[in-house]
Design a protein around this motif. Structure first.
Motif, PDB file in Angstrom:
ATOM      1  N   SER A   1      14.221  10.851   1.934  1.00 38.77           N
ATOM      2  CA  SER A   1      14.555  11.944   2.867  1.00 38.77           C
ATOM      3  C   SER A   1      15.728  12.505   2.036  1.00 38.77           C
ATOM      4  N   ASP A   2      16.521  13.742   2.272  1.00 43.14           N
ATOM      5  CA  ASP A   2      17.543  13.951   1.593  1.00 43.14           C
ATOM      6  C   ASP A   2      18.816  13.112   1.783  1.00 43.14           C
ATOM      7  N   ALA A   3      18.708  12.445   2.688  1.00 46.83           N
ATOM      8  CA  ALA A   3      19.672  11.188   3.042  1.00 46.83           C
ATOM      9  C   ALA A   3      19.562   9.982   2.252  1.00 46.83           C
ATOM     10  N   ASN A   4      18.551   9.881   1.355  1.00 46.09           N
ATOM     11  CA  ASN A   4      18.102   9.027   0.315  1.00 46.09           C
ATOM     12  C   ASN A   4      17.679   7.635   1.377  1.00 46.09           C
ATOM     13  N   ALA A   5      16.913   7.895   1.954  1.00 43.89           N
ATOM     14  CA  ALA A   5      16.226   6.826   3.053  1.00 43.89           C
ATOM     15  C   ALA A   5      15.005   7.233   3.178  1.00 43.89           C
ATOM     16  N   TRP A   6      13.938   6.030   3.119  1.00 38.27           N
ATOM     17  CA  TRP A   6      12.507   6.183   3.396  1.00 38.27           C
ATOM     18  C   TRP A   6      12.370   6.197   4.811  1.00 38.27           C
ATOM     19  N   VAL A   7      11.236   7.289   5.090  1.00 36.57           N
ATOM     20  CA  VAL A   7      10.921   7.752   6.432  1.00 36.57           C
ATOM     21  C   VAL A   7       9.781   7.521   6.566  1.00 36.57           C
ATOM     22  N   GLU A   8       9.148   6.823   7.466  1.00 33.69           N
ATOM     23  CA  GLU A   8       7.646   6.724   7.731  1.00 33.69           C
ATOM     24  C   GLU A   8       7.037   7.981   8.228  1.00 33.69           C
ATOM     25  N   PHE A   9       5.724   8.102   7.690  1.00 35.24           N
ATOM     26  CA  PHE A   9       5.270   9.533   7.755  1.00 35.24           C
ATOM     27  C   PHE A   9       4.095   9.203   8.672  1.00 35.24           C
ATOM     28  N   ASN A  10       3.532   7.937   8.093  1.00 32.46           N
ATOM     29  CA  ASN A  10       2.049   7.687   8.866  1.00 32.46           C
ATOM     30  C   ASN A  10       1.864   6.337   8.645  1.00 32.46           C
ATOM     31  N   ARG A  11       1.124   5.728   9.796  1.00 36.88           N
ATOM     32  CA  ARG A  11       0.917   4.525   9.716  1.00 36.88           C
ATOM     33  C   ARG A  11      -0.589   4.116  10.113  1.00 36.88           C
ATOM     34  N   ILE A  12      -1.601   3.854   9.356  1.00 33.96           N
ATOM     35  CA  ILE A  12      -2.961   3.825   9.357  1.00 33.96           C
ATOM     36  C   ILE A  12      -3.433   2.405   9.681  1.00 33.96           C
ATOM     37  N   ALA A  13      -3.753   2.259  10.972  1.00 33.75           N
ATOM     38  CA  ALA A  13      -4.083   0.844  11.207  1.00 33.75           C
ATOM     39  C   ALA A  13      -5.425   0.338  10.795  1.00 33.75           C
ATOM     40  N   VAL A  14      -5.393  -0.792  10.523  1.00 33.96           N
ATOM     41  CA  VAL A  14      -6.782  -1.320   9.819  1.00 33.96           C
ATOM     42  C   VAL A  14      -7.925  -1.399  11.080  1.00 33.96           C
ATOM     43  N   GLY A  15      -8.908  -1.433  10.620  1.00 35.52           N
ATOM     44  CA  GLY A  15     -10.298  -1.364  11.540  1.00 35.52           C
ATOM     45  C   GLY A  15     -10.920  -2.665  11.586  1.00 35.52           C
ATOM     46  N   ALA A  16     -11.803  -2.641  12.473  1.00 35.31           N
ATOM     47  CA  ALA A  16     -12.461  -3.774  12.797  1.00 35.31           C
ATOM     48  C   ALA A  16     -13.470  -4.175  11.508  1.00 35.31           C
ATOM     49  N   GLY A  17     -13.686  -3.145  10.832  1.00 35.06           N
ATOM     50  CA  GLY A  17     -14.371  -3.487   9.484  1.00 35.06           C
ATOM     51  C   GLY A  17     -14.321  -2.304   8.557  1.00 35.06           C
ATOM     52  N   PRO A  18     -14.711  -2.345   7.460  1.00 36.79           N
ATOM     53  CA  PRO A  18     -14.529  -1.070   6.511  1.00 36.79           C
ATOM     54  C   PRO A  18     -14.953   0.248   7.070  1.00 36.79           C
ATOM     55  N   ASP A  19     -14.312   1.402   6.696  1.00 36.41           N
ATOM     56  CA  ASP A  19     -14.643   2.515   7.042  1.00 36.41           C
ATOM     57  C   ASP A  19     -15.741   2.950   6.340  1.00 36.41           C
TER      58      ASP A  19
END
Length: 450
Positions: free
Chosen positions: A126-144
């Motif tokens: 960000s412009d405040a020099n901080a990392w901001v989480e945009f997206n979190r993709i959860a693991v699945g039960a098996g490969p996509d």
């Protein structure tokens, strides 16, 4: 060296990967301008990325474009990796004067390497020099089974000239594996539906007009890929365009894209496609790279259709490909144009002096479809079958109102060959073609018509 952690030894590499040194590494590359696009085909572009922990390029059968993607997996005992989760961080990207920018990428959970989990986290600086989480993709039960497209409009606090994006695994001890592909950032609202390419244009153009045309066709293709489908056409002025961008890599090819049309035969002043004249303004796609004038080091495929659908190539000379690779690989097929399950239309093109084991000028396989209309095939050669064009493994090729002249094959079909596939030749002229059997055409199995 641009954030690469190579050659320092295990202890030094661990220190470089520590939290206290990441910011230092991420400022080494010069800031870059939009469009930003990374396909991960062949290598990670060292200008796009200034920090990478153990992410590696891998072949991926389901990659959305090209044959490869980036593999990220977490660290674990016995994995011989640095004591930190995989992470990829971009160079600085200038977004200070950019409005309505969009970040897009494809991701696929590839499964656990040794059992376990670990979400894929996407963040921006960000412009405040901080990392901001945009997206979190959860693991699945098996490969996509397939990649998923993710797209995010960048918020106001991302519009600054020190913007960065990073992809990382959430857990240090995770053994999850993720594949990442086609990362792009573009000012989507500013994209024109047409990009312009002129080999004689001054450097530094953005492709938005003839006056600011790209000099290299690969640049335009990358920009179109970043546009999220907003770019529909690429107009290419007369000149010679090579797939390798000066690298001499035989694996280079001009990769077509879904629903994207390429038009050649332009002088570089036209405002309408109706003004084109390919005979007066030849636009040449040449596979003759590295040692110009010899064939041994030419690219395997000048144009790659891949699994693209809806692509159009109109008004080009396609020449000097040399698909002399192993018969068991795609590099032996379709030196001028190669389709592996894709659907493309070639109109008003000339295929000349292309060499392959099968399908010197063009080859389709794996259920794909090529439509060749008003095209000329002259002086192409196949060491085995189909001097001008061939089809195999369930593909269908339509040859309509074409001229196939003086092509040769070592075995079957001096001009055309089909096996376990379909070949339909209509309203076309076949003259002076030579083959061991079937100088004009040879249909071994499947279905065909002339």
């Amino acid at each position: 060296t641009g954030g690469q952690c190579d050659g320092f030894g295990a202890a030094a590499a661990s220190a470089i990967a520590s939290n206290t040194s990441l910011n230092c590494l991420s400022t080494q590359n010069p800031a870059i301008d939009l469009p930003f696009c990374e396909t991960f085909d062949g290598a990670i572009d060292p200008l796009n990325w200034s920090y990478n922990v153990t992410g590696t390029i891998v072949n991926s059968n389901t990659a959305p474009s090209g044959p490869q993607a980036l593999l990220l997996n977490g660290c674990c005992a016995g994995c011989n990796q640095l004591p930190a989760p995989d992470e990829l961080r971009s160079s600085r990207i200038r977004l200070g004067v950019v409005a309505n920018a969009t970040l897009a990428y494809y991701a696929r959970y590839a499964g656990a390497m040794q059992g376990g989990g670990g979400d894929l986290v996407v963040e921006y600086r960000s412009d405040a020099n901080a990392w901001v989480e945009f997206n979190r993709i959860a693991v699945g039960a098996g490969p996509d089974p397939a990649f998923q497209l993710y797209a995010h409009a960048l918020p106001p606090n991302a519009q600054h000239d020190e913007f960065r994006v990073r992809f990382r695994l959430a857990q240090t001890d995770s053994v999850a594996a993720w594949e990442l592909d086609d990362v792009s950032i573009s000012a989507a609202s500013a994209e024109s539906p047409v990009l312009y390419v002129d080999a004689d244009a001054p450097p530094g153009g953005d492709g938005g007009s003839w006056g600011t045309a790209y000099r290299d066709l690969q640049e335009a293709l990358a920009s179109a890929e970043c546009s999220l489908g907003l770019v529909e056409e690429i107009w290419v002025a007369e000149g010679i365009y090579r797939p390798d961008r000066g690298t001499g890599m035989r694996e280079s090819a001009l990769q077509l894209q879904d629903d994207l049309a390429l038009y050649g035969g332009l002088a570089g002043t036209e405002t309408s496609r109706d003004e084109r004249n390919p005979s007066l303004h030849p636009t040449i796609l040449s596979g003759d790279v590295s040692d110009i004038g010899t064939t041994g080091d030419n690219v395997y495929h000048v144009v790659s259709v891949g699994m693209t659908t809806g692509a159009v190539v109109d008004g080009f000379v396609i020449r000097d490909g040399n698909a002399n690779g192993l018969i068991s690989t795609p590099r032996a097929f379709g030196a001028g144009a190669y389709s592996a399950g894709g659907f493309a239309q070639f109109t008003g093109c000339t295929f000349v002096a292309n060499l392959a084991a099968y399908g010197g000028g063009a080859h389709a396989e794996l259920g794909g479809e090529l439509r060749l209309t008003k095209c000329d095939f002259k002086g192409n050669s196949a060491a085995v079958d189909g001097g001008a064009v061939s089809a195999g493994q369930g593909a269908t090729v339509y040859v309509e109102r074409c001229r196939l002249v003086e092509n040769t094959a070592g075995r079957y079909g001096g001009a055309a060959y089909a096996s376990i596939s379909g070949m339909h030749i209509t309203d076309s002229v076949l003259i002076g073609n030579v083959g061991g059997w079937g100088g004009g055409a040879y249909f071994a199995s499947g279905f065909g018509s002339m």
